[in-house]
Design an enzyme around this catalytic site. Structure first.
Site, PDB file in Angstrom:
ATOM      1  N   TYR A   1       0.885  -1.194  -0.228  1.00 34.45           N
ATOM      2  CA  TYR A   1       0.150  -0.197   0.277  1.00 34.45           C
ATOM      3  C   TYR A   1       0.770   1.240  -0.036  1.00 34.45           C
ATOM      4  O   TYR A   1       2.132   0.958  -0.084  1.00 34.45           O
ATOM      5  CB  TYR A   1      -1.040  -0.011   1.494  1.00 34.45           C
ATOM      6  CG  TYR A   1      -0.060   0.193   2.757  1.00 34.45           C
ATOM      7  CD1 TYR A   1      -0.152   1.491   2.763  1.00 34.45           C
ATOM      8  CD2 TYR A   1       0.140  -0.984   3.764  1.00 34.45           C
ATOM      9  CE1 TYR A   1       0.362   1.150   4.258  1.00 34.45           C
ATOM     10  CE2 TYR A   1       0.860  -0.531   4.851  1.00 34.45           C
ATOM     11  CZ  TYR A   1       0.879   0.371   4.798  1.00 34.45           C
ATOM     12  OH  TYR A   1       1.395   0.485   6.151  1.00 34.45           O
ATOM     13  N   CYS A   2      -0.021   2.196  -0.501  1.00 36.73           N
ATOM     14  CA  CYS A   2       0.767   3.493  -0.358  1.00 36.73           C
ATOM     15  C   CYS A   2      -0.173   4.271   0.136  1.00 36.73           C
ATOM     16  O   CYS A   2      -1.634   4.331  -0.102  1.00 36.73           O
ATOM     17  CB  CYS A   2       1.770   3.502  -1.839  1.00 36.73           C
ATOM     18  SG  CYS A   2       0.974   3.424  -3.263  1.00 36.73           S
ATOM     19  N   THR A   3      -0.116   6.004  -0.138  1.00 35.17           N
ATOM     20  CA  THR A   3      -1.008   7.056  -0.198  1.00 35.17           C
ATOM     21  C   THR A   3      -1.805   7.686  -0.871  1.00 35.17           C
ATOM     22  O   THR A   3      -3.209   7.401  -0.588  1.00 35.17           O
ATOM     23  CB  THR A   3       0.010   8.792  -0.174  1.00 35.17           C
ATOM     24  OG1 THR A   3       0.855   8.887   0.364  1.00 35.17           O
ATOM     25  CG2 THR A   3      -0.798   9.544  -0.078  1.00 35.17           C
TER      26      THR A   3
END
Length: 451
Positions: A198-200
């Site tokens: 996951y990331c922003t």
């Protein structure tokens, strides 16, 4: 033909405040082949500038990466400018949870080699062979699977203030650093584990998932729309949030709260805190976590050295910066030796405190106010502010609002003031007035009277 900003951030902030209109903060990205990024960039600027769209946008031959602020009244017209391009038809727009009219104060569109600096040679693997996209409920389910390894593909200063339970959080400053580290760390789990990332907003995982599939990982998954979309879905669907704390964002807000858990500490005193700030010394601008008490005592500075430098005459400050790199290049982000309580890398998941409830930004916008003037100076030792009155009238007993991109919104009542050097009961257009202000103000700040 105007292709660049003509207003300063301070001028733009004033226009936004005076308009009283609600703005939407959003982000989006798309990988697509763009033959002429410079012309594409210019076309976007012309279309968006007339809509009062602001933001930070990167375009390259591989696509577009955008974080923006749009007047709500112009939202449909803005979406129409995207529909002109086939690769942006029905594109997902990640809307922020915490809206802020000052999230962006300029429209900056830059042509880059890549829309995300990943350090990868795209010719060596199939960038379209991406991992399986998961919505919030699916992501929660796979996190409960003991066969899952979840990885945070953000930087250390992002994961420090908020993260998913059980995630690996690489102690890195850039996305490109994390790729080989994770590949080496998980090399023995390529066949049998679920690699979940996951990331922003999802853009880093688009490329990372394809890269790790190329590296031999069999079961690769990614959070669709990143943390931003996850937060929206758990709220709409009343799901448990397995993300704790605050999501760091790359605009003037520097974060939006997902849960009330505070996982980090003020880097200067150790008090539970997850509010990022940039050192006010123009020769530093170090990004770090600072509580309200330290913010007041240190006047937004990361160290005594920066505090002392900031109080030097401007000419001396400029002389000290000559021949040196400035901005975030001076220090690694959040890695200065001055930050005693800095934490990164192997982070825990114990909540250190619960965040206090804050007034919704839209409630703040509803406050009726009139512009009085602007900040001229702040005498830090005496805690006295000097303002020039440009319009309307200020009287003793008035409730005022001091607003600025860094200062935020601060209310106080004027109980004593000096006008043009003499104690007085009122100040009018053309006057200079001083009064006590228990916090530092900036030259970008505006003075309003609440009515």
């Amino acid at each position: 033909m105007q292709l660049y900003n003509t207003l300063s951030a301070e001028e733009r902030a004033q226009l936004i405040d005076e308009s009283g209109k609600k703005r939407l903060t959003l982000s989006f990205y798309a990988y697509a082949k763009i033959d002429d990024p410079k012309q594409f960039r210019d076309n976007l600027f012309l279309a968006w500038n007339i809509l009062d769209a602001l933001g930070r946008i990167y375009v390259a031959q591989e696509g577009i990466n955008a974080q923006m602020s749009i007047p709500e009244d112009n939202f449909e017209a803005f979406k129409n400018t995207l529909e002109v391009y086939d690769f942006m038809k029905e594109i997902r727009l990640n809307e922020a949870i915490d809206q802020d009219n000052h999230s962006f104060l300029k429209l900056t569109i830059k042509v880059r080699h890549k829309i995300v600096a990943d350090g990868l040679n795209d010719d060596t693997f199939d960038v379209t062979n991406k991992g399986i996209h998961l919505k919030a409920d699916e992501f929660n389910q796979i996190l409960d699977d003991p066969n899952t390894i979840v990885v945070d593909f953000r930087n250390h200063y992002e994961s420090e203030v908020g993260r998913f339970k059980g995630a690996i959080t690489p102690d890195v400053e850039t996305f490109r650093e994390s790729l080989p580290i994770i590949n080496e760390q998980l090399k023995d789990f390529k066949e049998d584990k679920n690699l979940v990332m996951y990331c922003t907003g999802g853009i880093r995982c688009e490329k990372a998932s394809a890269y790790f599939k190329h590296q031999g990982f069999k079961n690769v998954f990614q959070l669709e729309g990143g943390i931003i979309q996850y937060a929206k879905q758990i709220k709409e669907e009343n799901l448990e949030s397995k993300f704790l704390g605050k999501n760091f964002v790359f605009d003037n807000r520097l974060g939006e709260r997902i849960t009330e858990d505070i996982l980090s500490q003020c880097h200067q005193c150790g008090k539970p805190c997850d509010n990022h700030t940039n050192c006010f010394n123009d020769g530093c601008h170090l990004l770090f976590i600072q509580c309200a008490n330290c913010k007041s005592a240190m006047e937004n500075c990361c160290s005594i050295e920066c505090l002392e430098t900031m109080h030097l005459p401007l000419a001396e400050q400029v002389k000290l910066r000559l021949g040196k790199q400035v901005g975030n290049k001076v220090f690694r982000k959040g890695k200065s030796e001055n930050l005693v309580f800095k934490n990164s890398g192997n982070l825990g998941y114990v909540s250190l405190a619960i965040a206090s409830k804050t007034k919704n930004i839209q409630e703040k916008i509803k406050v009726k106010k009139v512009l009085l003037g602007k900040a001229e100076h702040y005498y830090s030792k005496a805690q006295v502010a000097l303002f020039s009155i440009e319009k309307n009238q200020l009287k003793l007993g008035d409730t005022i609002l001091i607003m600025g991109p860094t200062t935020g919104s601060k209310e106080l009542v004027v109980t004593k003031m000096f006008v043009n050097g003499n104690e007085a009961n009122e100040a009018n257009s053309g006057d200079k007035t001083t009064f006590k202000v228990p916090f530092r103000i900036r030259l970008s700040d505006k003075l309003f009277k609440i009515i």
